[in-house]
Motif scaffolding. Sequence first.
Motif, PDB file in Angstrom:
ATOM      1  N   ASP A   1       0.858  -1.182   0.000  1.00 12.16           N
ATOM      2  CA  ASP A   1       0.000   0.000   0.000  1.00 12.16           C
ATOM      3  C   ASP A   1       0.895   1.233   0.000  1.00 12.16           C
ATOM      4  O   ASP A   1       1.849   1.324   0.779  1.00 12.16           O
ATOM      5  CB  ASP A   1      -0.902   0.028   1.234  1.00 12.16           C
ATOM      6  N   GLN A   2       0.549   2.190  -0.843  1.00 12.40           N
ATOM      7  CA  GLN A   2       1.320   3.424  -0.943  1.00 12.40           C
ATOM      8  C   GLN A   2       0.507   4.632  -0.527  1.00 12.40           C
ATOM      9  O   GLN A   2       1.025   5.565   0.068  1.00 12.40           O
ATOM     10  CB  GLN A   2       1.795   3.613  -2.390  1.00 12.40           C
ATOM     11  N   ASN A   3      -0.762   4.587  -0.862  1.00 10.25           N
ATOM     12  CA  ASN A   3      -1.625   5.742  -0.641  1.00 10.25           C
ATOM     13  C   ASN A   3      -3.037   5.218  -0.432  1.00 10.25           C
ATOM     14  O   ASN A   3      -3.605   4.585  -1.318  1.00 10.25           O
ATOM     15  CB  ASN A   3      -1.572   6.667  -1.862  1.00 10.25           C
TER      16      ASN A   3
ATOM     17  N   TRP B   1      -5.299   5.152  -6.962  1.00 11.92           N
ATOM     18  CA  TRP B   1      -4.790   4.241  -5.925  1.00 11.92           C
ATOM     19  C   TRP B   1      -5.903   3.324  -5.393  1.00 11.92           C
ATOM     20  O   TRP B   1      -5.870   2.915  -4.251  1.00 11.92           O
ATOM     21  CB  TRP B   1      -4.143   5.021  -4.787  1.00 11.92           C
TER      22      TRP B   1
ATOM     23  N   TYR C   1      -1.984   0.734  -4.794  1.00  8.84           N
ATOM     24  CA  TYR C   1      -0.660   0.842  -5.417  1.00  8.84           C
ATOM     25  C   TYR C   1      -0.794   1.543  -6.764  1.00  8.84           C
ATOM     26  O   TYR C   1      -1.742   1.296  -7.509  1.00  8.84           O
ATOM     27  CB  TYR C   1      -0.084  -0.561  -5.626  1.00  8.84           C
TER      28      TYR C   1
ATOM     29  N   SER D   1       4.182   6.069  -7.752  1.00  7.39           N
ATOM     30  CA  SER D   1       4.563   6.383  -6.372  1.00  7.39           C
ATOM     31  C   SER D   1       6.006   5.989  -6.095  1.00  7.39           C
ATOM     32  O   SER D   1       6.544   5.054  -6.691  1.00  7.39           O
ATOM     33  CB  SER D   1       3.643   5.667  -5.375  1.00  7.39           C
TER      34      SER D   1
ATOM     35  N   THR E   1       7.036   5.710  -2.640  1.00 12.37           N
ATOM     36  CA  THR E   1       7.118   5.245  -1.255  1.00 12.37           C
ATOM     37  C   THR E   1       6.122   4.108  -1.032  1.00 12.37           C
ATOM     38  O   THR E   1       5.157   3.948  -1.766  1.00 12.37           O
ATOM     39  CB  THR E   1       6.827   6.370  -0.247  1.00 12.37           C
ATOM     40  N   ILE E   2       6.387   3.335   0.024  1.00 10.27           N
ATOM     41  CA  ILE E   2       5.506   2.248   0.464  1.00 10.27           C
ATOM     42  C   ILE E   2       5.258   2.421   1.954  1.00 10.27           C
ATOM     43  O   ILE E   2       6.194   2.640   2.733  1.00 10.27           O
ATOM     44  CB  ILE E   2       6.135   0.874   0.183  1.00 10.27           C
TER      45      ILE E   2
ATOM     46  N   GLU F   1       3.413  11.249   1.861  1.00 12.15           N
ATOM     47  CA  GLU F   1       4.063  10.565   0.741  1.00 12.15           C
ATOM     48  C   GLU F   1       5.228  11.372   0.187  1.00 12.15           C
ATOM     49  O   GLU F   1       6.245  10.805  -0.227  1.00 12.15           O
ATOM     50  CB  GLU F   1       3.041  10.289  -0.355  1.00 12.15           C
TER      51      GLU F   1
ATOM     52  N   ARG G   1       6.680   5.233   6.643  1.00 15.21           N
ATOM     53  CA  ARG G   1       6.741   4.782   5.253  1.00 15.21           C
ATOM     54  C   ARG G   1       8.180   4.822   4.748  1.00 15.21           C
ATOM     55  O   ARG G   1       9.038   5.523   5.294  1.00 15.21           O
ATOM     56  CB  ARG G   1       5.804   5.592   4.353  1.00 15.21           C
TER      57      ARG G   1
ATOM     58  N   THR H   1      10.974   4.877   1.272  1.00 17.29           N
ATOM     59  CA  THR H   1      11.219   5.042  -0.152  1.00 17.29           C
ATOM     60  C   THR H   1      11.611   3.690  -0.756  1.00 17.29           C
ATOM     61  O   THR H   1      12.044   2.772  -0.055  1.00 17.29           O
ATOM     62  CB  THR H   1      12.340   6.050  -0.409  1.00 17.29           C
TER      63      THR H   1
END
Length: 247
Positions: free
Chosen positions: A58-60, A68, A72, A76, A78-79, A114, A122, A124
């Motif tokens: 999941d990123q956002n 999103w 995902y 993006s 970042t995670i 993010e 989170r 990178t």
Amino acid sequence: MKKELLICFFTTLVSLSNAQQNKNDVLSWVDPFIGTGGHGHTFPGATTPFGMIQLSPDQNTKSGDWDWCSGYHYSSKTIMGFSHNHLSGTGWADLGDILVMPTVGQVKMVPGQEDKPETGYRSTFSHDKETASPGYYSVMLDSYGVKAELTASPRVGFHKYTFPKTDEANIIIDPTNKIFGNIYHTLVSIEGNNKIKGYCYSNGWGGKRFAYFVMEFSKPFKSYGVYAEGKIKNNEKLHWPKTQKPL
């Protein structure tokens, strides 16, 4: 020496066997990243045909970000963790239950922004150090030097985390994570020094649902805390909100 941690996520008790993928098999031609850009709304994580588990990054999870919907998007950088169920190609957001995130160093209890990952837990990452194939996903979490590997059976998700040499290896578990929806109440229970169980009751696009979980760790944890209302509390059980009685 690097430390490896294996987490098993159970929705029910089953017997499992995993056969190594034959590189000459037709599955070797599958690219799980197809549809993760543009408006494809797919996820690259590990799942099986008609399985209950779709273990993916999941990123956002902000409901206003349409691209999103699966948690995902290839754009993006970042995670924020890995949750256990996702929709694919729907064009609408839901699920994202029970997020797990490995970190190193000071424990941070919010994912952060993010565009400013250092404000939370989170991490990178780079697509150069990210791979996916049917039933398998791997990525290097650059902020922590942790390699994450995920696989799944129809009812079980497996996390393998390889940590750098450190005395501050952490696993953050967020039962309130949702790609879209409202949370009514949760329970987290610490069972000894290698097992956690609980649930989250929420409402989303697909209606109200319970997500029950049991997590078993391959190595015992030395300490734990439960974060609620802005504080970490060392309770064996915690309900959120406080007024909610166990079901």
